[in-house]
Design an enzyme around this catalytic site. Structure first.
Site, PDB file in Angstrom:
ATOM      1  N   LYS A 155      28.322 121.268 -35.998  1.00 30.71           N
ATOM      2  CA  LYS A 155      27.177 121.930 -36.576  1.00 30.71           C
ATOM      3  C   LYS A 155      25.855 121.266 -35.564  1.00 30.71           C
ATOM      4  CE  LYS A 155      29.066 123.972 -40.514  1.00 30.71           C
ATOM      5  NZ  LYS A 155      29.154 123.988 -42.019  1.00 30.71           N
ATOM      6  N   GLN A 178      26.874 121.125 -46.906  1.00 29.66           N
ATOM      7  CA  GLN A 178      28.395 121.029 -46.603  1.00 29.66           C
ATOM      8  C   GLN A 178      28.988 121.256 -47.724  1.00 29.66           C
ATOM      9  OE1 GLN A 178      29.439 121.907 -43.238  1.00 29.66           O
ATOM     10  NE2 GLN A 178      31.618 121.870 -43.991  1.00 29.66           N
ATOM     11  N   ASP A 216      23.738 129.579 -45.238  1.00 30.93           N
ATOM     12  CA  ASP A 216      24.983 129.925 -45.323  1.00 30.93           C
ATOM     13  C   ASP A 216      25.427 131.297 -46.072  1.00 30.93           C
ATOM     14  OD1 ASP A 216      27.157 128.109 -44.744  1.00 30.93           O
ATOM     15  OD2 ASP A 216      26.616 126.531 -46.276  1.00 30.93           O
TER      16      ASP A 216
HETATM   17  N1  GUN Z   1      32.644 124.191 -45.794  1.00 32.25           N
HETATM   18  C1  GUN Z   1      33.764 124.604 -45.027  1.00 32.25           C
HETATM   19  N2  GUN Z   1      33.078 126.089 -44.437  1.00 32.25           N
HETATM   20  C2  GUN Z   1      31.776 125.995 -44.892  1.00 32.25           C
HETATM   21  C3  GUN Z   1      30.487 126.865 -44.647  1.00 32.25           C
HETATM   22  O1  GUN Z   1      30.752 127.827 -43.839  1.00 32.25           O
HETATM   23  N3  GUN Z   1      29.420 126.163 -45.096  1.00 32.25           N
HETATM   24  C4  GUN Z   1      29.316 125.270 -45.943  1.00 32.25           C
HETATM   25  N4  GUN Z   1      28.472 124.943 -46.397  1.00 32.25           N
HETATM   26  N5  GUN Z   1      30.310 124.427 -46.141  1.00 32.25           N
HETATM   27  C5  GUN Z   1      31.619 124.694 -45.643  1.00 32.25           C
END
Ligand code: GUN
Length: 293
Positions: A60, A104, A127
């Protein structure tokens, strides 16, 4: 002619190249904001040392930097307290250079993820998990929506799979994918069915789908004969088999003979998640940088 030359083979939906196009479009939006002296900022918070999360966060961070975002990755150790994490989030809420905040998941045991998500300013919740954004999705009002479901809708659009008036079947009802995806497809005038482990005669329901989306996290559960001939199939699953192979929720080789178009695993839905995270961050930055905000 041999059987193998006459059998239909589904078109592959190239998520990698579609994601690249989305990221390039986001980079232009990002450059326009930066040129106005408002470079969009993304803060990524990683708590603990889960190896999979470390990889996701690194990806990311890299993609966001490439698109021209100011990225701040905050790494906190596994025994960070709830109070400390809340204060980090509150500080990011106040920071005018930060337009997107991503914590995350999953968080280490002992931390209350729902309370942390509720603490994020909904306007920075890239998110799309804050209850205000969930409500906005249900109500059809302006908000930020989850990235993987947005990626699925974008794939349909760019693969030429019309949603309006057509039958969309979503297999899986998670908060992160199944439920928001059903609402997004409904907002696009699809006729939506959400299935799950207790659905009676799941194969028959799947066979009704013009667009079938598998998001259950069970390797190769959706078989080739569950697919209506010519249907578009999106495979959200990423499952590691004991022999090390990476497979989706759809039995891909079988599906190729029936589907009209299908996403591969890897290289289908996966790359879209980060692309839509960047799109959400650009959207958040545009809204927060608007005059009077
Ligand atoms: N962990 C796995 N997928 C995601 C996501 O889309 N966002 C976040 N914040 N954590 C994740």
């Amino acid at each position: 002619m041999t059987d193998s030359t006459t059998r239909a083979t589904a078109r592959s939906i190239d998520g990698k190249s579609i994601a690249r196009e989305v990221r390039q479009a986001v980079a232009l939006r990002c450059a326009a904001l930066a040129a106005r002296g408002q470079p969009p900022g993304l803060a990524v918070v990683l708590v603990g040392d889960d190896p999979a999360s470390q990889v996701y966060v690194r990806n990311k961070d890299k993609a966001a930097q490439e698109a021209g975002f100011q990225v701040r990755t905050l790494k906190l150790d596994a025994n960070t307290t709830q109070a400390k994490l809340l204060s980090v989030v509150e500080e990011l809420n106040r920071d005018r250079a930060v337009h997107g905040i991503l914590v995350q998941l999953p968080l280490p045991r002992g931390l209350d993820a729902a309370a942390i998500v509720r603490a994020i300013d909904p306007r920075k919740d890239v998110d799309g998990l804050h209850p205000e954004n969930v409500a906005a999705l249900v109500l059809g009002s302006e908000g930020l929506f989850p990235c993987t479901p947005l990626g699925c809708i974008e794939l349909c659009d760019r693969a030429g799979a019309r949603l309006a008036g057509r039958r969309v079947v979503v297999v899986g009802r998670s908060m992160l994918v199944g439920k928001p995806l059903a609402l997004l497809a409904l907002a696009r005038d699809a006729t939506v069915t959400v299935c799950h482990s207790k659905t009676a005669d799941l194969p028959a329901v799947c066979r009704e789908a013009d667009i079938l989306i598998a998001a259950v996290g069970r390797p190769e559960m959706v078989r080739g004969d569950w697919i209506k001939p010519g249907a578009t199939v999106l495979d959200v699953g990423i499952n590691r088999l004991p022999d090390g192979r990476l497979v989706g929720d759809v039995a891909h080789a079988e599906a190729l003979a029936t589907a009209g178009a299908i996403t591969p695993v890897p290289g289908g839905v996966g790359p879209m998640t980060i692309a839509m995270l960047l799109a959400n961050t650009a959207t958040a930055a545009q809204r927060l940088s608007a005059p009077g905000v």
